[in-house]
Write an enzyme that holds these catalytic residues in place. Sequence first.
Site, PDB file in Angstrom:
ATOM      1  N   HIS A  76       0.840  -1.364   0.060  1.00  0.00           N
ATOM      2  CA  HIS A  76       0.059  -0.049  -0.118  1.00  0.00           C
ATOM      3  C   HIS A  76       0.794   1.337   0.033  1.00  0.00           C
ATOM      4  O   HIS A  76       0.275   2.431   0.029  1.00  0.00           O
ATOM      5  CB  HIS A  76      -1.132  -0.150   1.058  1.00  0.00           C
ATOM      6  CG  HIS A  76      -0.602   0.496   2.393  1.00  0.00           C
ATOM      7  ND1 HIS A  76      -0.074  -0.801   3.741  1.00  0.00           N
ATOM      8  CD2 HIS A  76      -0.357   1.566   3.172  1.00  0.00           C
ATOM      9  CE1 HIS A  76       0.356  -0.007   4.521  1.00  0.00           C
ATOM     10  NE2 HIS A  76       0.153   1.249   4.364  1.00  0.00           N
ATOM     11  N   ASP A 121      -0.056  -7.626   1.684  1.00  0.00           N
ATOM     12  CA  ASP A 121       0.328  -5.965   1.595  1.00  0.00           C
ATOM     13  C   ASP A 121       1.990  -6.133   1.740  1.00  0.00           C
ATOM     14  O   ASP A 121       2.437  -6.077   2.749  1.00  0.00           O
ATOM     15  CB  ASP A 121      -0.376  -5.385   2.888  1.00  0.00           C
ATOM     16  CG  ASP A 121      -0.069  -3.758   2.829  1.00  0.00           C
ATOM     17  OD1 ASP A 121       0.489  -3.283   1.913  1.00  0.00           O
ATOM     18  OD2 ASP A 121      -0.266  -3.367   3.830  1.00  0.00           O
ATOM     19  N   GLN A 208       0.579   5.877  11.447  1.00  0.00           N
ATOM     20  CA  GLN A 208       0.831   6.479  10.073  1.00  0.00           C
ATOM     21  C   GLN A 208       2.153   6.851   9.814  1.00  0.00           C
ATOM     22  O   GLN A 208       2.719   7.659  10.714  1.00  0.00           O
ATOM     23  CB  GLN A 208      -0.162   7.722  10.009  1.00  0.00           C
ATOM     24  CG  GLN A 208      -1.463   6.942   9.436  1.00  0.00           C
ATOM     25  CD  GLN A 208      -2.269   6.208  10.025  1.00  0.00           C
ATOM     26  OE1 GLN A 208      -2.380   6.165  11.216  1.00  0.00           O
ATOM     27  NE2 GLN A 208      -2.768   5.067   9.438  1.00  0.00           N
ATOM     28  N   ASP A 210       4.589   4.483   9.347  1.00  0.00           N
ATOM     29  CA  ASP A 210       5.418   3.377   9.846  1.00  0.00           C
ATOM     30  C   ASP A 210       5.302   2.455   8.952  1.00  0.00           C
ATOM     31  O   ASP A 210       5.852   1.289   8.900  1.00  0.00           O
ATOM     32  CB  ASP A 210       5.012   2.987  11.414  1.00  0.00           C
ATOM     33  CG  ASP A 210       5.433   4.148  12.594  1.00  0.00           C
ATOM     34  OD1 ASP A 210       6.667   4.486  12.324  1.00  0.00           O
ATOM     35  OD2 ASP A 210       4.665   4.147  13.308  1.00  0.00           O
TER      36      ASP A 210
HETATM   37  N1  ARG Z   1      -1.354   2.229   7.190  1.00  0.00           N
HETATM   38  C1  ARG Z   1      -0.539   3.057   8.233  1.00  0.00           C
HETATM   39  C2  ARG Z   1       0.682   3.549   7.464  1.00  0.00           C
HETATM   40  O1  ARG Z   1       0.384   3.736   6.181  1.00  0.00           O
HETATM   41  C3  ARG Z   1       0.074   2.232   9.110  1.00  0.00           C
HETATM   42  C4  ARG Z   1      -0.865   1.923  10.133  1.00  0.00           C
HETATM   43  C5  ARG Z   1      -0.576   1.147  11.449  1.00  0.00           C
HETATM   44  N2  ARG Z   1      -1.426   1.365  12.382  1.00  0.00           N
HETATM   45  C6  ARG Z   1      -1.521   0.783  13.621  1.00  0.00           C
HETATM   46  N3  ARG Z   1      -2.422   0.926  14.275  1.00  0.00           N
HETATM   47  N4  ARG Z   1      -0.517  -0.150  13.766  1.00  0.00           N
HETATM   48  O2  ARG Z   1       1.558   4.153   7.718  1.00  0.00           O
END
Ligand code: ARG
Length: 264
Positions: A76, A121, A208, A210
């Site tokens: 993603h 992913d 977000q 990470d």
């Molecule tokens: N989708 C997020 C990103 O693009 C990572 C989200 C991880 N969230 C979590 N609660 N562990 O960085």
Amino acid sequence: MARWRTLTGLLATVLAAVTAGSLTLSAPSAAADVIPTPNVVGGTRAAQGEFPFMVRLSMGCGGALYSSRLVLTAAHCVGATGTNTSITATLGVVDLQSSSRITVRSNYVYRAPGYNGSGRDWALIRLATPVTGLSTLKIANTTAYDNGTFTVAGWGAAREGGSQQRYLLKATVPFVSDSTCNSYYGGEIIPAQEICAGYASGGVDTCQGDSGGPMFRRDASNAWVQVGIVSWGNGCARPNYPGVYTQVSYFASTIASAAASLGG
Ligand code: ARG
């Protein structure tokens, strides 16, 4: 989770967390009782060289050095498979502004075949030139390490809605079973492809920015092994919403074949 051995260590850590923001909030710990500002407790700065395989990607994701020319990240985080010279990888530093950082452009992206936004992913990014002097992170190719306590690290938000970080932060999170995770997430987890980690009480999590970064632990020989790729979650560090990670062991042979096809 961090263990607070001395008051000095605690204060230093809290100071660092205040200065840098923290990757996460800590799960309930002694520190929460001592420091009256629970919102900055926990999340510690990684030491320079502690996780030499960590990669920051210019689209705002993390990654792990799989080989001298390949970075393993999340599907993603990237676009479709093909030539791609638009991504800059920053490596070799915890401080993204450090003058000793290494920056390299991508020349190709390989996104997991069949990726459609749910599951699968993972992706590989090929660097235009190989990097030297940094160790790689091997991936788990059995389920033997899909349990226990994991380390996560990244330059993503220190709290839900927070800003990206200049300094690499780290935290540890415990394994959560697929059945427990699915009970929290109403059946959204794909058990074979995803692995969850976090505390029921929340407080420690990736967030977000990470995404794409590794979740890893020690193997039987005490070497780091990657078991997950930061993928998604409901908010960050919320109680009863663990982080959801791509289960690397399930894709290990596919990733290895893809890596070989990209020149290793
Ligand atoms: N989708 C997020 C990103 O693009 C990572 C989200 C991880 N969230 C979590 N609660 N562990 O960085």
